[in-house]
Design a protein around this motif. Structure first.
Motif, short mmCIF file in Angstrom:
data_model
loop_
_atom_site.label_atom_id
_atom_site.label_comp_id
_atom_site.label_asym_id
_atom_site.label_seq_id
_atom_site.Cartn_x
_atom_site.Cartn_y
_atom_site.Cartn_z
N CYS A 1 18.67 5.64 -1.63
CA CYS A 1 18.39 5.63 -3.08
C CYS A 1 18.99 4.41 -3.77
O CYS A 1 18.31 3.71 -4.53
N ILE A 2 20.26 4.15 -3.53
CA ILE A 2 20.93 3.08 -4.26
C ILE A 2 20.36 1.71 -3.91
O ILE A 2 20.36 0.79 -4.73
N GLU A 3 19.82 1.57 -2.69
CA GLU A 3 19.17 0.31 -2.33
C GLU A 3 17.91 0.09 -3.16
O GLU A 3 17.62 -1.02 -3.59
N HIS A 4 17.14 1.16 -3.38
CA HIS A 4 15.95 1.04 -4.23
C HIS A 4 16.35 0.55 -5.63
O HIS A 4 15.70 -0.33 -6.21
N VAL A 5 17.42 1.13 -6.17
CA VAL A 5 17.88 0.74 -7.50
C VAL A 5 18.33 -0.71 -7.52
O VAL A 5 17.97 -1.49 -8.41
N LEU A 6 19.13 -1.11 -6.53
CA LEU A 6 19.62 -2.48 -6.47
C LEU A 6 18.48 -3.48 -6.30
O LEU A 6 18.50 -4.57 -6.89
N GLN A 7 17.48 -3.12 -5.52
CA GLN A 7 16.33 -4.01 -5.33
C GLN A 7 15.59 -4.25 -6.65
O GLN A 7 15.17 -5.38 -6.94
N ALA A 8 15.45 -3.20 -7.45
CA ALA A 8 14.81 -3.36 -8.76
C ALA A 8 15.65 -4.24 -9.67
O ALA A 8 15.13 -5.12 -10.38
N LEU A 9 16.97 -4.05 -9.63
CA LEU A 9 17.85 -4.81 -10.51
C LEU A 9 17.86 -6.30 -10.16
O LEU A 9 17.80 -7.16 -11.04
N VAL A 10 17.94 -6.62 -8.87
CA VAL A 10 18.01 -8.04 -8.49
C VAL A 10 16.68 -8.75 -8.72
O VAL A 10 16.66 -9.97 -8.88
N ALA A 11 15.59 -7.99 -8.77
CA ALA A 11 14.29 -8.59 -9.02
C ALA A 11 14.01 -8.78 -10.50
O ALA A 11 13.00 -9.40 -10.87
N ALA A 12 14.88 -8.26 -11.35
CA ALA A 12 14.69 -8.36 -12.81
C ALA A 12 15.40 -9.60 -13.34
O ALA A 12 16.63 -9.71 -13.20
N PRO A 13 14.69 -10.53 -13.95
CA PRO A 13 15.34 -11.74 -14.47
C PRO A 13 16.33 -11.48 -15.59
O PRO A 13 17.18 -12.33 -15.88
N GLU A 14 16.25 -10.30 -16.20
CA GLU A 14 17.17 -9.98 -17.30
C GLU A 14 18.56 -9.59 -16.80
O GLU A 14 19.49 -9.51 -17.60
N VAL A 15 18.69 -9.35 -15.49
CA VAL A 15 19.95 -8.83 -14.94
C VAL A 15 20.71 -9.92 -14.21
O VAL A 15 20.14 -10.68 -13.42
N GLY A 16 22.03 -9.97 -14.47
CA GLY A 16 22.90 -10.91 -13.77
C GLY A 16 23.73 -10.19 -12.73
O GLY A 16 23.25 -9.86 -11.64
N ASN A 17 24.97 -9.89 -13.06
CA ASN A 17 25.87 -9.21 -12.14
C ASN A 17 25.65 -7.70 -12.14
O ASN A 17 25.04 -7.15 -13.06
N VAL A 18 26.17 -7.05 -11.10
CA VAL A 18 26.03 -5.60 -10.95
C VAL A 18 27.41 -4.99 -10.72
O VAL A 18 28.21 -5.53 -9.94
N VAL A 19 27.70 -3.90 -11.41
CA VAL A 19 28.92 -3.13 -11.20
C VAL A 19 28.49 -1.73 -10.77
O VAL A 19 27.64 -1.11 -11.42
N ILE A 20 29.06 -1.25 -9.66
CA ILE A 20 28.75 0.10 -9.18
C ILE A 20 29.99 0.96 -9.29
O ILE A 20 31.06 0.60 -8.81
N SER A 21 29.86 2.11 -9.94
CA SER A 21 30.93 3.09 -10.04
C SER A 21 30.64 4.20 -9.05
O SER A 21 29.65 4.92 -9.18
N ILE A 22 31.49 4.33 -8.02
CA ILE A 22 31.20 5.21 -6.89
C ILE A 22 32.49 5.77 -6.32
O ILE A 22 33.54 5.12 -6.40
N ASN A 23 32.44 6.95 -5.75
CA ASN A 23 33.67 7.56 -5.24
C ASN A 23 34.28 6.79 -4.08
O ASN A 23 35.50 6.65 -4.00
N ASP A 24 33.45 6.29 -3.18
CA ASP A 24 33.94 5.54 -2.02
C ASP A 24 33.17 4.23 -1.90
O ASP A 24 32.10 4.19 -1.29
#
Length: 265
Positions: free
Chosen positions: A42-65
């Motif tokens: 799931c999270i790979e699908h989300v990251l793939q969409a984010l990196v393909a969006a020119p409006e997005v720069g850096n990514v922060v993930i809040s996760i237990n591990d």
């Protein structure tokens, strides 16, 4: 959004400490964000969409591990590029957002690790719809969601103009707007606690919503006035954006929609 400034994407992937997500257990993975949809976590699908969006720069993930992200191709690529920060999730939603925001450049685009049907197009529509507002939330109409998949959602917010569901996509323009997040600091089932709802939105606003007297836009205008920030809803025409992977039913729905998209492409 300020010209030339990219948004930081905040991906919420936390869960209660010590809990085992039923969907993760059913698919034999350590966390729900790793549940595969058409063979990809799931999270790979989300990251793939984010990196393909020119409006997005850096990514922060809040996760237990944070360690479980190692070996995921898009996550590894972002780490190598110096664009990904993974933080241990805090004990509730508000604390997780505030901790992650401290590591981010504004504006911030917030989504969840199970929002697998997010696309670069939905991100562009969200950013455009937010405009110069202080904060925004994405919604889809009931009819559009049911058209995308009749089992995609079973509960809707009923407003005077239509039924809606949120699309797990939010926009925060500046640090001072983070005080809006404070209403969720106590965690738990916020919407099921009448006192907390009334304290956050006001008695009159709460009663008007429950009586169905407010349109979606009207509700946001009244809440904006109470909170002294400009909040706007962004209504997306594609109802699939309101379907995330929460259980076996929605996992099947998301899988079917994603397969249709690939076949169409």
């Amino acid at each position: 959004m300020t010209a030339g400034r990219k948004a930081t994407a905040l991906v919420l992937a936390g869960r209660r400490d010590g809990s085992i997500d039923p969907l993760a257990a059913a698919h034999g993975v350590a966390d729900k964000c790793l549940v595969p949809v058409l063979g990809t976590p799931c999270i790979e699908h989300v990251l793939q969409a984010l990196v393909a969006a020119p409006e997005v720069g850096n990514v922060v993930i809040s996760i237990n591990d944070p360690a479980i992200l190692q070996g995921l191709p898009t996550a590894d690529r972002l780490v190598a590029e110096g664009r990904l920060t993974a933080l241990k999730a805090e004990h509730n939603l508000a604390e997780s957002v505030l901790a992650a925001a401290a590591q981010a450049q504004f504006p911030i685009l917030i989504t969840t690790a199970d929002n697998v049907l997010m696309t670069p197009d939905s991100i562009a529509l969200m950013v455009a719809g937010a405009g110069d507002a202080d904060a925004a939330a994405a919604f889809a109409r009931k009819a559009d969601i049911l058209a995308a998949h009749p089992e995609g959602q079973r509960r809707f917010y009923e407003f005077a103009d239509d039924g809606y569901s949120n699309c797990n996509t939010y926009w925060i323009a500046a640090p001072q707007v983070l005080r809006v997040v404070e209403i969720f600091r106590e965690g738990g089932q916020f919407a099921k606690n009448p006192r907390r709802v009334i304290n956050a939105f006001g008695l009159v606003n709460t009663l008007m919503f429950r009586q169905g007297w407010l349109s979606l836009a009207g509700a946001f205008q009244r809440i904006s006035k109470r909170m002294k920030v400009r909040l706007v809803p962004v209504v997306l025409a594609d109802g699939s954006y309101a379907i995330d992977v929460d259980n076996e039913r929605t996992h099947a729905c998301a899988t079917e929609i994603m397969a249709r998209r690939r076949a169409a492409a």
